[in-house]
Design an enzyme around this catalytic site. Structure first.
Site, PDB file in Angstrom:
ATOM      1  CE  LYS C  79      -4.017   1.896   2.524  1.00  0.00           C
ATOM      2  NZ  LYS C  79      -4.890   1.714   3.709  1.00  0.00           N
ATOM      3  CB  SER C 154      -8.166   3.535   2.688  1.00  0.00           C
ATOM      4  OG  SER C 154      -7.307   2.926   3.632  1.00  0.00           O
ATOM      5  CB  SER C 178      -8.349   0.797   5.682  1.00  0.00           C
ATOM      6  OG  SER C 178      -9.058   2.006   5.622  1.00  0.00           O
TER       7      SER C 178
END
Lengths: 484, 94, 485
Positions: C79, C154, C178
């Site tokens: 990420k 996210s 997330s």
């Protein structure tokens, strides 16, 4: 003016002398190339986290104990949020509602009276970086940022509003500096910024119990500046009130050159630091035993040392106070006394000629070229009669300038005292012969001229004649003449 | 529920420059969220301690006061939007 | 054999048997990225050269007869809020569009030490603020199961990359769901470890007291392998817990007999869509049939989790994101009169609307006069929420709930209503507030869209979570299905 009194509180920031910064392993060294002592943590790069340096906690506790504070059982860090380009995260890790220490005090002496000044709190925080301007902050077209100082450990020491005069404020600062220097946790060098001071001041009618509106004065870069700025600000506030005006609560900058305080641009934004618990650090539960170990490790502090000087060396209280005002001077004194038992004689020299020369040259005693051994050697030369007290002062100045041993100076310059009676008697004869009128005056009863004749003898021997001998021989000769 | 003036004050504290439309949007949206948050007042929390940390940790620190690695000068300034020599450069302060 | 849909564990076995090289695996994944990325848009940065270099290094070790760790040669995606030395780390924000960290996050360092191969950095909601990856400052990511729909967020890029066969595994971060919510929406496994289990050093902070790094994988075994690689105490993170982590693969047993599983009724009420409820009911039935004692229970303060979270997280974020000011790194507005103006213009242009919204909200909640009413109040309610979990775990080994109230929704459906968007996280937020671990595993499909099952454990009870999840997986095949790409 006389109807008013000032109420002063000081906020002092002291940099702790740890090897590394408070939350990372960068060095705390003063100076260095710009941005050379930084790492991702103190540079506030995205993703980094702080880890407390235990030594900082230890030093902070040590300072707090020396200032008679209570150490919190439970303490934590908070974030103080404000934007400034020298603050890499745009928040400062500090302590808010649970500071490390509270309720301390120190004693100052003003006009011979001891006054106790309260210390409200002491907390730990990180220092910010430095901004460089071309010219002043208001005229520079741009600024440069150096983050070497960010993350250097600080303690903030907040005094109670117990101070009433600029002189008391100065005495408080001097005492605070001495105590912290004694503990060894900071250099407390105002010129290097390792001790910084902001002052809160208000005025009120004498006898009033309520506080007036206060202003905060910043940019105080020396003890003298603190004193001058406070004196100015007190005058200013009284004048405003006398003219029927109101004091505005604000921050004011001390302008050293102009000798005035100035209002800082008051942006409409009120300060709102939005303190909240620092989520990246966990709470501190301070071990009592550790605190007691630190307490036990405290060195002798200025007040204790002063008392000891009075008792152990029989010094007058004034001497003891002056000698112990800085650790360095006290250490110097004691090194001398260890070599030479007449403490009062040492005290006179250290407080007198040595301090005078240090001040005149703006030198710290640690930079003094005269080593304690050399000062003691000088005292011994006097004791042995090798040189007179007057000559000693000359030799001392030479030692101060060159760092040479006193014997060497005496030898090189031929300053050895004349103790040969015959030689001095011959000079006395010469002086009497050369000053018949003065001699006649003396014989006529004007005994005051005796001193002049002694001076002539000393002058003729370039100060080297043993003063007692010179006196005695001169007196004898004159009495002989009288008898005729 | 929250005024444009409050929005402007908060925006200044947060160093955000907002357009008029944004101010109105945030006034409306923040108002709605804060109104929703009023729900918390249903709970009596007078005797509840706050939880800033879920961890049972305390006294986490670095034992050794020893200097570690610092960044190389070029690493420090590699991401700088503007620099002069080894300094970061910023517009005038006032 | 399609290398891109094997698990890390299967790839490892092929590698050590020398049936395939790490470079071949790497090239297969790079080709897959090439083939589908224009539709998925999971990556902000693809690091093909670095990946090949790392793959060859693993091959050299294998060739030299060295024993390689279980994740050696496994292509992973990271990420883009996890710092990678020398590789751009943007948080999908314009304000960090050009930021190249001079250091690695601890989790990244550990993955490097484990021999994984870095394919690149994945897209996300800007600064991890969002539930759909539509808040990326660059572009939205598509759900591989339906390109019109969001992958969740996210960590939408990481979830989509694993689901689309663009990475064997990925790192995400979870502040309010997330990792778990996008895992559910993309049909993969997502694990949020206990707060303090994985170092946060190098994870760009959103809400420091809630953030945690964790893996997104194809199956539960891979989640255990990834957790093994990244967990552990880190002296650089003061909130990292000194805990003796077990080998998490040792919990991979097909056995839930006698385990007590609680189903909090607050997670099965209003707002949970019927197909999700049905999937959960089927899961309950299955686990019961396998010998678990499943029982309804209550976490009474659940409804307060959302407002509590949306005060605490933005408050911390408003402070964490103060450092993006254009002085030291990232975007800077060039047309400023002075420093304050530069700060304001830089931040206004550099941050997207959701980030600004949360900074505003958090600043407000911390500001003078509101701190007690909002922030402090939220911290107190957080205590009550945590106590709910403490109480439940006195009785239950594991709690079971949906991960997301609905399957993947359409792009654009909720962007105009922040509160509606925030509701996407109602099943996951409380877990972060309590600091306990949670895992989402594929538990069915609704109209071709994956549905996730969430298991919640005691602090450092990841082993128990993995055991229940593994057992569930052994008796289902949802995790083996592939999106129609």
């Amino acid at each position: 003016m006389h109807d008013y009194e000032a109420v002063i509180g000081l906020e002092v920031h002291v940099e702790l002398k740890t090897n590394t910064k408070i939350f990372c392993r960068c060095p705390t060294a003063f100076g260095g190339d710009p941005n050379a002592h930084v790492c991702p943590v103190c540079l506030g790069l995205p993703g980094v986290l702080p880890v407390l340096n235990k030594k900082v906690l230890e030093y902070a506790i040590k300072a707090a104990l020396a200032l008679n504070c209570e150490i919190a059982a439970y303490s934590k860090f908070d974030r103080k949020n404000y934007y400034y380009p020298d603050l890499p995260k745009n928040y400062q890790i500090s302590q808010y509602d649970l500071p490390l220490a509270r309720n301390g005090y120190l004693d100052i002496e003003v006009d011979g009276e001891v006054k106790r000044v309260g210390i409200i709190r002491i907390h730990m925080e990180e220092d910010a970086g430095k901004l460089l301007h071309q010219g002043t902050i208001t005229t520079t077209p741009y600024s440069l940022v150096d983050y070497n100082r960010t993350g250097v450990p600080l303690i903030e020491i907040v005094s109670a509003p117990d101070l009433r005069t600029p002189e008391e404020a100065k005495a408080y600062l001097e005492k605070l500096k001495a105590i912290i220097q004694y503990t060894g946790v900071s250099d407390c060098k105002m010129e290097e910024g390792s001790l910084r001071c902001d002052a809160n001041v208000s005025v009120r009618k004498k006898g009033s119990r309520e506080f007036g509106t206060k202003t905060e004065i910043k940019n105080l870069n020396s003890f003298k500046a603190v004193q001058r700025a406070l004196a100015y600000e007190i005058r200013r506030q009284v004048a405003v009130l006398e003219e029927g005006g109101r004091i505005v609560q604000e921050t004011r900058m001390w302008d050293e050159a102009e000798g005035v305080t100035r209002s800082m641009r008051s942006k409409e934004e009120a300060h709102d630091y939005r303190y909240f618990p620092e989520p990246d650090l966990v709470p501190l539960v301070i071990d009592r035993q550790w605190v007691e170990e630190i307490r036990a490790s405290l060195p002798e502090l200025p007040d204790q040392r002063r008392q000891r000087y009075i008792k152990q060396y029989g010094l007058p209280p004034y001497d003891a106070a002056v000698l112990t005002a800085t650790k360095e001077m006290a250490d110097y004194f004691e090194e001398c006394v260890a070599l030479y038992p007449n403490a009062k004689a040492v005290s006179n020299w250290v407080m007198g000629d040595l301090s005078r020369l240090l001040n005149a040259h703006n030198l710290e005693i640690t930079r003094c070229k005269i080593r304690p051994q050399q000062l003691v050697d000088l005292l011994r030369l006097m004791d042995k009669g090798t040189i007179s007290g007057k000559i000693a002062k000359t030799v001392f100045e030479e030692m101060f300038a060159t760092g040479k041993d006193p014997e060497e100076i005496v030898r090189e310059q031929g300053l050895v005292q004349i103790t040969d009676e015959g030689a001095i008697a011959a000079v006395v004869e010469e002086v009497l012969a050369a000053n018949p009128k003065v001699v006649a005056d003396y014989l006529g009863g004007k005994e005051k001229v005796f001193a002049f004749l002694v001076g002539q003898v000393m002058k003729a021997t370039r100060g080297k004649a043993n003063p007692e001998l010179a006196n005695r021989l001169l007196r004898e000769k004159l009495e002989n003449l009288k008898g005729r | 529920m929250i005024s444009i003036k409050e929005v402007e004050h908060v925006a200044l504290l947060a160093r955000l420059e907002l357009s008029e439309e944004e101010k109105e949007m945030y006034a409306r949206q923040l108002g709605a969220i804060l109104e929703y948050a009023q729900m918390l007042n249903e709970l009596d929390t007078a005797d509840v301690p706050p939880t800033a940390h879920v961890l049972p940790l305390q006294n986490v620190w670095r034992e050794k006061d020893e200097v570690g690695r610092q960044l190389e000068p070029e690493e420090v300034l590699a991401n700088a939007p503007d620099r002069e020599g080894q300094f970061f450069k910023v517009p005038r302060i006032v | 054999m399609d290398l891109c849909y094997l698990t890390a564990y299967e790839l490892h076995r092929l590698l050590v048997k020398r049936e395939v090289s790490a470079e071949e695996i790497c090239r297969a994944y790079l080709a897959r990225i090439e083939a589908v990325e224009d539709r998925i848009k999971a990556f902000v940065t693809v690091t093909a050269d670095l990946a090949l270099e790392q793959a060859r290094a693993v091959d050299r070790k294998i060739a030299a007869g060295e024993e390689v760790p279980p994740l050696a040669g496994i292509p992973v995606a990271i990420k883009d809020n996890i710092c990678t030395r020398g590789v751009r780390t943007t948080c999908s924000s314009k304000i960090l569009h050009n930021f190249v960290p001079p250091y690695d996050a601890t989790a990244v360092q550990k993955l490097k030490a484990a021999g994984t191969v870095f394919l690149g950095k994945t897209n996300m909601d800007e600064f991890a603020m969002g539930s759909s990856t539509e808040n990326s400052g660059f572009f939205p990511t598509a759900n591989p199961w339906d390109l019109e729909r969001v992958p969740g967020g996210s960590s939408g890029g990481s979830a989509a990359a694993v689901a689309a066969g663009e990475a064997a595994a990925a790192l995400g971060s979870d502040t309010g769901g997330s990792i778990r919510q996008p895992a559910a929406l993309c049909g993969v496994v997502g694990l949020k470890p206990t707060y303090g289990a994985v170092s946060r050093y190098g994870l760009v902070a959103f809400a420091s007291s809630l953030d945690q790094i964790g893996p997104l994988t194809r199956d539960v075994r891979d989640a255990a392998l990834m957790l093994n690689a990244i967990c552990g105490h880190d002296p650089l993170d003061s909130t990292s817990v000194p805990y003796n982590h077990p080998d998490y693969t040792s919990f991979l047993v097909d056995d839930v007999r006698g385990l007590r599983i609680g189903v909090p009724r607050e997670y099965m009420g209003e707002g949970i869509e019927p197909p999700v409820k049905e999937a959960i009911a089927r899961a309950v039935e299955l686990l019961s049939s396998l010998g678990a004692e499943v029982e309804e229970t209550s976490l009474p303060h659940t409804r307060y989790a959302l407002p509590t979270y949306y005060l605490i997280a933005p408050a911390e974020a408003s402070s964490n994101l103060a450092r993006y000011d254009g002085v030291r790194y990232g975007y800077r507005a060039e047309d400023a009169r002075d420093v304050v103006d530069m700060f304001m213009k830089t931040r206004s242009r550099g941050f997207g609307p959701e980030v600004k919204r949360r900074i505003m909200l958090g600043t407000y909640a911390l500001s003078a006069g509101y701190y007690d009413a909002y922030y402090l109040k939220a911290l107190k309610v957080r205590t009550l929420i945590k106590q709910d979990f403490d109480r439940a775990f006195e009785k239950f080994d594991v709690l079971l709930a949906p991960t997301s109230p609905s399957p993947a929704f359409k792009r654009g459906e909720k962007v105009d209503d922040p509160l509606q968007m925030y509701m996407s996280d109602i099943c996951t937020l409380a877990v972060n507030l309590a600091g306990v671990p949670g895992i989402s595993v594929p538990a069915g499909f609704a109209d071709g869209l994956p549905v996730g099952l969430q298991l919640i454990g005691r602090p450092f009870g990841e082993g128990m979570l993995l055991r229940v999840a593994y057992t569930f997986e052994q008796h289902t095949d949802y995790h083996r299905r592939r999106p129609p790409l």
